[in-house]
Design a protein around this motif. Structure first.
Motif, PDB file in Angstrom:
ATOM      1  N   ILE A  14     -18.518  14.209 -13.379  1.00 43.85           N
ATOM      2  CA  ILE A  14     -18.287  14.662 -12.106  1.00 43.85           C
ATOM      3  C   ILE A  14     -18.827  13.505 -11.200  1.00 43.85           C
ATOM      4  N   GLU A  18     -16.340  14.792  -5.747  1.00 42.50           N
ATOM      5  CA  GLU A  18     -16.082  16.166  -6.298  1.00 42.50           C
ATOM      6  C   GLU A  18     -17.364  16.833  -6.178  1.00 42.50           C
ATOM      7  N   ARG A  22     -18.446  20.677  -4.851  1.00 40.99           N
ATOM      8  CA  ARG A  22     -18.798  21.641  -5.653  1.00 40.99           C
ATOM      9  C   ARG A  22     -20.091  22.273  -4.988  1.00 40.99           C
ATOM     10  N   THR A 340     -10.522  22.664  -8.207  1.00 37.70           N
ATOM     11  CA  THR A 340      -9.446  21.774  -8.616  1.00 37.70           C
ATOM     12  C   THR A 340      -8.521  21.880  -7.518  1.00 37.70           C
ATOM     13  N   MET A 343      -9.687  20.168  -4.481  1.00 36.25           N
ATOM     14  CA  MET A 343      -9.574  18.561  -4.409  1.00 36.25           C
ATOM     15  C   MET A 343      -8.284  18.315  -4.529  1.00 36.25           C
TER      16      MET A 343
END
Length: 419
Positions: A14, A18, A22, A340, A343
């Motif tokens: 990761i 990202e 998260r 997902t 992003m």
């Protein structure tokens, strides 16, 4: 032999951009669910193989990463079956561990118990978009409440969270396993055929009504029963009145309060929710887990295949541990799928701290370095994010990279003077 730099298939590294998203989503989860009275807990990532293979996890039980026995307990020469070699495995979801946890600690927990659990799970699945072999799940569950208040609370908490992180216009699909069974019974299907009928019905969104009809007939079911069955779906509307109307049709094949219970959940959520979404009765919703005993639900986001969340009532599962059934209902969001989507949409974390980069030319004096570090500490005390870094030869390329990371202010320090 050179070491492999790529991660194991189905798992991923990761990157910082990202990771920032998260962490933002994780913080929103804890804050939002905490506001609904859910308690954070944690369970081990390794579970007893007997628990994982107890026929409660559906197809996930075929995807267990099993752990071999260790030391003197591992006797490969005398092993006759796989069970002789393994005694534990990586958890494939958070529900089985939660039931074991609650069974072990119920006397020390409030009743009803509202649980929030986040953590990695592992499945030996085929990787694809938004699906990995190691991924984070986020579950909220209410244990010990058999009323519809649990379902209403779970749906409101989940949709409030999704609204806070920018989701809108999605659909919560809702059904009840008892209604599924009632429809099958009403049309004359035998109880031992329910599982096969529901497996075929679950393909409705992929093969359509005609495809389901064809597969049911090919499976050996009488055409008149199949047509009667499918006519129920065609005549049902996706709102609370549709549930009540179907309940009237199914009288004698469905307990009196079951349709009304689901309709009341839809009415309550529709009247109370503050986020922008729709809740729809979907009598074709099945959900694969065999442990569901009542209400089931899924979240559908337009343009994204599959669901980004789901759950339901599983009132018989804790009893497998304790010998006494305990009402239980849970809702899991697809953490990885949500990240997902964010992003792919270029989501930017709102309200991020001001970020400044101090760039030092190579060879600056210790005195200037200490001065810069002191100034950075003063700025950090004010809540500013400050990066202190040596200046690269290609300063433009370095700054472009820092801009992508959210740095908006730059201060440059040179051997002879400061800019």
């Amino acid at each position: 032999m050179a070491l492999k730099k790529k991660p194991v298939t189905g798992m991923k590294d990761i990157l910082p951009a990202e990771m920032q998203v998260r962490e933002y989503v994780t913080n929103q989860i804890r804050e939002t669910y905490g506001g609904f009275g859910f308690h954070s807990i944690e369970t081990p990532c390794v579970e007893h193989i007997e628990n994982l293979s107890s026929k409660q996890g559906g197809d996930n039980e075929k995807l267990i990463f099993k752990i071999m026995k260790r030391g003197e307990k591992l006797n490969i020469e005398e092993a006759k079956e796989e069970i002789d070699l393994t005694d534990s495995g990586l958890r494939y979801d958070l529900t089985v561990p939660l039931c074991r946890y609650y069974s072990n600690h119920a006397a020390s927990l409030p009743s009803p118990f509202k649980s929030l659990q986040m953590g990695s799970v592992w499945r030996a699945d085929r990787p694809q978009r938004g699906r990995f072999r190691q991924f984070v799940q986020c579950d909220i569950d209410i244990l010990g409440d058999g009323s519809r208040l649990a379902e209403i609370d779970l749906i409101l908490a989940t949709t409030t969270l999704l609204g806070k992180i920018g989701f809108k216009g999605y659909t919560v699909r809702i059904n009840d396993r008892n209604i599924l069974k009632g429809m099958a019974a009403f049309c004359g299907f035998s109880e031992d055929s329910y599982d096969q009928v529901f497996i075929i019905l679950d393909k409705m969104d992929k093969i359509g009504m005609d495809g389901v009809e064809k597969e049911l007939i090919e499976a050996g079911y009488e055409e008149d029963k199949v047509k009667k069955y499918l006519s129920l779906f065609e005549s049902t509307t996706p709102d609370a009145s549709g549930v009540r109307s179907l309940g009237e049709t199914l009288k004698g094949s469905l307990e009196d309060d079951q349709a009304e219970n689901l309709a009341a959940i839809i009415d309550s959520v529709t009247g109370i929710a503050t986020s922008q979404f729709s809740i729809q009765f979907d009598p074709t919703l099945v959900r694969g887990m065999s442990y569901y005993t009542g209400t089931i639900f899924e979240i559908q986001v337009e343009g994204f295949p599959g669901s980004v969340g789901g759950g339901g009532r599983y009132d018989k599962m804790i009893g497998k541990f304790t010998g006494m059934d305990t009402p239980a209902c849970g809702f899991s969001i697809g953490f990885e799928r949500i990240v997902t989507i964010l992003m792919e949409e270029g989501f930017t974390v709102p309200g991020s701290q001001e970020k400044t980069a101090f760039l030092l030319e190579k060879g600056v004096s210790d005195e200037l370095t200490n001065q810069v570090m002191k100034e950075a500490m003063e700025e950090r005390a004010k809540g500013v994010t400050v990066l202190v870094s040596q200046m690269n030869k290609n300063k433009k390329f370095q700054k472009d990279g820092l801009l992508k990371e959210g740095y908006t202010q730059f201060k440059e320090f040179y051997k002879d003077n400061m800019k």
